[in-house]
Enzyme design. Sequence first.
Site, mmCIF file in Angstrom:
data_model
loop_
_atom_site.group_PDB
_atom_site.id
_atom_site.type_symbol
_atom_site.label_atom_id
_atom_site.label_comp_id
_atom_site.label_asym_id
_atom_site.label_seq_id
_atom_site.Cartn_x
_atom_site.Cartn_y
_atom_site.Cartn_z
ATOM 1 N N CYS A 289 0.846 -1.558 -0.388
ATOM 2 C CA CYS A 289 -0.378 -0.166 -0.061
ATOM 3 C C CYS A 289 0.644 1.267 -0.023
ATOM 4 C CB CYS A 289 -0.991 0.177 1.174
ATOM 5 S SG CYS A 289 -2.212 0.914 1.310
ATOM 6 N N HIS A 290 0.780 1.826 1.225
ATOM 7 C CA HIS A 290 1.788 3.447 1.107
ATOM 8 C C HIS A 290 2.814 2.601 1.432
ATOM 9 C CE1 HIS A 290 -2.111 4.995 1.121
ATOM 10 N NE2 HIS A 290 -1.595 6.187 0.514
#
Length: 173
Positions: free
Chosen positions: A103-104
Amino acid sequence: MKKVAFLVADGFEDSEMQNPYEAMTKAGHEAVIISLERDAELKGKKGTVTYTSHLSASQAKASDYAAVIIPGGSSPEKLRGDTAIQNFVKEADRAGTPISAICHGPQVLASAGLLRDRTLTGYSGIQDEIRQAGGSFVDQEVVVDRNLVTSRSPKDEPAFIEETLNKIGVNAY
């Protein structure tokens, strides 16, 4: 049993921490939570899970770990500017230690300067940032580029966990 470092701050994506953490311990590995401070209470952004950090990044040595996992959510944004976190992932990368970011999570790698000439994926909203850091972004469930394993979102967790476990098996001590 190998030690696996989880780089986490408050606001992590609940399942992106919980599912890999449980998979690593189920596989017989020791999961160590590293954050900005030791003994910090870290809550998932959805509030379904809470963990307590074992070490601060300044206390941890990347050479002690067989792999590094960076869950997403807002946690990477809080970690990325910390010099000790950056040095930890740089040391792990230099050693060829598997680094898995979902994800991030790749934001931490971007801030550490580790994305040049690398191909990876992540949350679609950070694709420009990955490119600006010198990486190539692809929209795939999981991408493996040398020691980096990256995925986009919670729906990719099974492939992310499988590739991470495969890398740990290859990186035997």
